[in-house]
Motif scaffolding. Sequence first.
Motif, PDB file in Angstrom:
ATOM      1  N   UNK A 116       0.827  -1.206   0.000  1.00  0.00           N
ATOM      2  CA  UNK A 116       0.000   0.000   0.000  1.00  0.00           C
ATOM      3  C   UNK A 116       0.864   1.260   0.000  1.00  0.00           C
ATOM      4  N   UNK A 117       1.926   1.260   0.793  1.00  0.00           N
ATOM      5  CA  UNK A 117       2.792   2.431   0.855  1.00  0.00           C
ATOM      6  C   UNK A 117       3.566   2.613  -0.447  1.00  0.00           C
ATOM      7  N   UNK A 185      12.607   8.639  -4.901  1.00  0.00           N
ATOM      8  CA  UNK A 185      13.338   7.506  -5.473  1.00  0.00           C
ATOM      9  C   UNK A 185      14.000   6.666  -4.382  1.00  0.00           C
ATOM     10  N   UNK A 186      14.574   7.324  -3.394  1.00  0.00           N
ATOM     11  CA  UNK A 186      15.237   6.599  -2.313  1.00  0.00           C
ATOM     12  C   UNK A 186      14.223   5.843  -1.454  1.00  0.00           C
ATOM     13  N   UNK A 187      13.087   6.451  -1.193  1.00  0.00           N
ATOM     14  CA  UNK A 187      12.046   5.773  -0.418  1.00  0.00           C
ATOM     15  C   UNK A 187      11.602   4.492  -1.124  1.00  0.00           C
ATOM     16  N   UNK A 188      11.383   4.595  -2.415  1.00  0.00           N
ATOM     17  CA  UNK A 188      10.917   3.439  -3.169  1.00  0.00           C
ATOM     18  C   UNK A 188      11.962   2.325  -3.147  1.00  0.00           C
ATOM     19  N   UNK A 189      13.216   2.676  -3.351  1.00  0.00           N
ATOM     20  CA  UNK A 189      14.255   1.638  -3.372  1.00  0.00           C
ATOM     21  C   UNK A 189      14.386   0.955  -2.014  1.00  0.00           C
ATOM     22  N   UNK A 190      14.346   1.730  -0.940  1.00  0.00           N
ATOM     23  CA  UNK A 190      14.443   1.138   0.397  1.00  0.00           C
ATOM     24  C   UNK A 190      13.299   0.167   0.636  1.00  0.00           C
ATOM     25  N   UNK A 191      12.082   0.592   0.324  1.00  0.00           N
ATOM     26  CA  UNK A 191      10.922  -0.248   0.602  1.00  0.00           C
ATOM     27  C   UNK A 191      10.882  -1.473  -0.314  1.00  0.00           C
ATOM     28  N   UNK A 192      11.326  -1.309  -1.547  1.00  0.00           N
ATOM     29  CA  UNK A 192      11.373  -2.466  -2.443  1.00  0.00           C
ATOM     30  C   UNK A 192      12.372  -3.499  -1.931  1.00  0.00           C
TER      31      UNK A 192
END
Length: 236
Positions: A116-117, A185-192
């Motif tokens: 969801x995030x 971009x950094x948030x997405x990479x961390x969560x992925x």
Amino acid sequence: MSVRRWRSEVSGSLRDQVYLRLRDQVLDGQWSATGRFTEPRLARELGVSRTPVREALTRLLADGLVQREDYGYAIVVPSMAKIRDLYEVRIAVELRGIGRAIENPSVRHDPEALAAELAHWYALRADPPAPTPEFVLEDERFHAALLASSGNPELVEALNSVVRRIRVVRMYDFLVEGRIETSIAEHIEIMERVRAAELDKALRLLHEHIGASLEIVVERATRALTARNSHGPSIA
């Protein structure tokens, strides 16, 4: 800028307009750190009644940008040393969310919460907002959601307590072109990486992300505060 012009440039209610105008003046270093400003003077300057000014100042108090004085309000001048100490606490709390999953294989990040995030951040990546201090709230949302997905609500409560105290300077982090896109971009990479169970990699990325943010915030906030102290007007 004339009152008529700034009113036309900002949508929303008059009280929101007044709040945004005063907040931007504070963040832009237009008020002296040694000056005092009062409701009557600000109302005259903006050409409005004292009511929206009073409401705006109440919101600025909640933001941690101003404080009450005997004769009006004053700019809050944060201690950079204290901000660094609080960031150290923030780093320890946030990294623990991933660290506990590395140490204990039975700890799993909630896949539905992560999905969801991520959907929210994919949408922001497709249509990123313009530089604005409000993005600090989106950033706080990400970090709280990531930590919450690790399953320890007490860690989230500790994080929320810290981020409220550093928000006053973190607003400066999102006023520069390109910084929001980088954060997304950094948030997405961390969560992925977390979702893929690449936890060691995610831990390193999160540590670098928060550390880089600290240096950016301190540099920009120090520059803004220096400019304010040097030439910002004092409001009577």
